[in-house]
Design an enzyme around this catalytic site. Structure first.
Site, mmCIF file in Angstrom:
data_model
loop_
_atom_site.group_PDB
_atom_site.id
_atom_site.type_symbol
_atom_site.label_atom_id
_atom_site.label_comp_id
_atom_site.label_asym_id
_atom_site.label_seq_id
_atom_site.Cartn_x
_atom_site.Cartn_y
_atom_site.Cartn_z
ATOM 1 N N LYS A 270 0.831 -1.198 0.000
ATOM 2 C CA LYS A 270 0.000 0.000 0.000
ATOM 3 C C LYS A 270 0.869 1.254 0.000
ATOM 4 O O LYS A 270 2.037 1.212 0.427
ATOM 5 C CB LYS A 270 -0.873 0.033 1.272
ATOM 6 C CG LYS A 270 -1.962 -1.007 1.345
ATOM 7 C CD LYS A 270 -2.714 -0.883 2.661
ATOM 8 C CE LYS A 270 -3.823 -1.905 2.773
ATOM 9 N NZ LYS A 270 -4.940 -1.641 1.840
ATOM 10 N N ARG A 344 -10.574 -11.275 1.739
ATOM 11 C CA ARG A 344 -11.429 -12.324 1.172
ATOM 12 C C ARG A 344 -10.739 -13.699 1.216
ATOM 13 O O ARG A 344 -11.397 -14.722 1.266
ATOM 14 C CB ARG A 344 -11.835 -11.943 -0.257
ATOM 15 C CG ARG A 344 -10.706 -11.852 -1.230
ATOM 16 C CD ARG A 344 -11.030 -11.018 -2.463
ATOM 17 N NE ARG A 344 -11.038 -9.596 -2.145
ATOM 18 C CZ ARG A 344 -11.312 -8.639 -3.028
ATOM 19 N NH1 ARG A 344 -11.605 -8.949 -4.287
ATOM 20 N NH2 ARG A 344 -11.295 -7.368 -2.672
#
Length: 486
Positions: A270, A344
């Site tokens: 990130k 996920r």
């Protein structure tokens, strides 16, 4: 904080012995129901331009003739609904902060009736306004002097209001635990920390906790969860909580909370700006712990299972790489195109693990996608489900708890983007509809039960000057769980 109902005597609200009296007023004029002394004081503030009947307006005065409370605060409610009452209470409390009031009485005049819902909203407003994080900040301001809040009611309203105060305090305890966990920095709130908090909850009646270690998860075939965990020096934990309040034969509902205790993005790193806020990426896990805290307080007759896959998502020589293919617990293979779509990957194995409980419904909660923030902002959580009845029940629970959600689509066409040339599916699709395609990924692991997904990326915490966890969606979850017990 001590919350009680209080039925005023012959002198009415003006005769209540409290340090402060907070009057929530509704309408476009001084309410006729106000005792004369309070009505006169309110009208005087209006005449002097210090108060009017507009959104967000508050005013206070002291030493009112005929009023026993030392200070009187007036706060306007936009309508007679509970959300407006809650906002007005919060605004009025702002005028009491830093003051010497230890006991505040609250009167609703022309605003929401002091029923169970309003009483619960009162607790939520007061506890939110009084929360101060100090676990790693010894210099944090001391707790305010306010220790007691009395909701003024008529005798016929007392029983319902008492029930609302009790429920509100149970939910508030859960919200506070969720906030405390999420606000702690990543070097404190590790997977082991979450596991320890779960074990603390197991000291309460009807709650049990089990923690599966790395070897346990490997033996179960949780290849997707383990792929995310392999880059971190912190051992992963798979936390199983059980609350047994219903009959033994009753199938449970299952809550699954994303527990990424810090998210760097992994190899798909990130940007550095605001990366510190990725300590909040375990907001789903925190909400499951908070819901169980509320269950411990309220003891409803329902069976609930909580599942928390907990790990960090870190870069390093052992970290999973873009293009790697892993095998999930379900046996389905996943091509990991982006290691920053890790939530996920840990949730899918937990959703498969949930099958063993033969649940009546499963709800997963996750700070899953920035796309959901773009779609819905910070007011409503995203709700995804193909089951209309389950979706509506969760939406209704959110409205009752002052913790709203918005239903998003799960049309089959959105699933097309997850196709992979090298595995049964990819872990991401294109940028368009990113929150929806993330939900569609999870949906592939939920074919054996009713399922809903809550994307709380926009609601689990606040940034800027008010940076910190909100404790959401604990109120939504608890209201939904309580409805299962009816």
């Amino acid at each position: 904080m001590d919350f009680k109902t209080l039925v005023p005597g012959a002198g009415g609200a003006a005769a209540v012995a409290a340090d402060a009296l907070l009057v929530v007023v509704g309408g476009d004029a001084v309410p006729a129901a106000l005792p004369k002394a309070l009505a006169t004081a309110c009208q005087q503030l209006v005449n002097e331009g210090d108060f009017d009947f507009k959104a967000g307006r508050t005013a206070w005065t002291a030493g009112v003739d005929g009023v026993k409370a030392r200070r009187v605060v007036f706060s306007w409610a936009a309508d007679a609904g509970v959300p407006a009452f809650r906002k007005a209470v919060a605004a009025g409390l702002g005028l009491l902060k830093g003051g010497g009031a230890a006991h505040a009485a609250v009167l609703s005049a022309g605003a929401a009736a002091p029923d169970a819902a309003a009483a619960e909203a009162l607790v939520a407003a007061v506890t939110e306004a009084s929360y101060v994080y100090r676990a790693t900040k010894p210099s944090a301001p001391a707790a305010g002097k306010l220790k007691r809040v009395s909701l003024l009611v008529e005798k016929s309203q007392a029983a319902a209001a008492d029930a609302g105060l009790k429920q509100g305090q149970g939910i508030a305890a859960g919200v506070e635990l969720a906030r405390e966990c999420a606000n702690r920095p990543g070097n404190v709130c590790t997977p082991a920390y979450l596991a320890a908090e779960a074990k603390k909850l197991a000291k309460a009646p009807r709650i049990k906790a089990e923690v599966l270690e790395r070897k346990d998860c490997e033996k179960l075939g949780m290849g997707s969860f383990m792929a995310v965990a392999q880059g971190s020096a912190q051992p992963p934990k798979f936390i199983v909580l059980r609350y047994s309040g219903g009959a033994k034969a009753d199938a449970p509902v299952v809550l699954v909370g994303k527990g990424i205790t810090f998210d760097t993005g992994g190899i798909s790193l990130k940007p550095g700006a605001e990366m510190d806020e990725m300590k909040f990426d375990m907001g789903g896990a925190a909400s499951v712990l908070g819901a169980f805290k509320a269950l411990a307080e309220l003891q409803p007759p329902v069976n609930v299972v909580g599942l928390i896959p907990a790990t960090e998502n870190m870069p390093g020589g052992k970290a999973v790489k873009p293009g790697d293919v892993v095998t999930s617990m379900s046996g389905q293979t996943i091509e990991i195109l982006n290691t920053d779509a890790e939530g996920r990957l840990i949730l899918c194995d937990a959703l498969t693990y949930a099958e063993r409980f033969t649940p009546t419904a499963v709800v997963d909660i996750a700070t899953l996608t920035g796309a959901c923030v773009i779609a819905l902002g910070h007011h409503r959580s995203g709700l995804f489900s193909a089951d209309d009845a389950l979706a509506q029940a969760l939406l209704d629970a959110g409205e009752r708890g002052g913790d709203p959600a918005w239903r998003m689509p799960v049309d089959a066409e959105y699933d097309e983007g997850l196709k992979s040339n090298f595995a049964d599916m990819a872990n991401i699709a294109g940028r368009a509809g990113g929150a929806i395609t993330a939900a569609m990924f999870l949906k592939r692991f939920t074919g054996k039960y009713r399922w809903a997904h809550l994307d709380i990326a926009g609601t689990a915490w606040k940034s800027g000057a008010a940076k910190g966890s909100t404790g959401r969606p604990v109120p939504l979850l608890v209201h939904w769980l309580l409805a299962q017990a009816r």
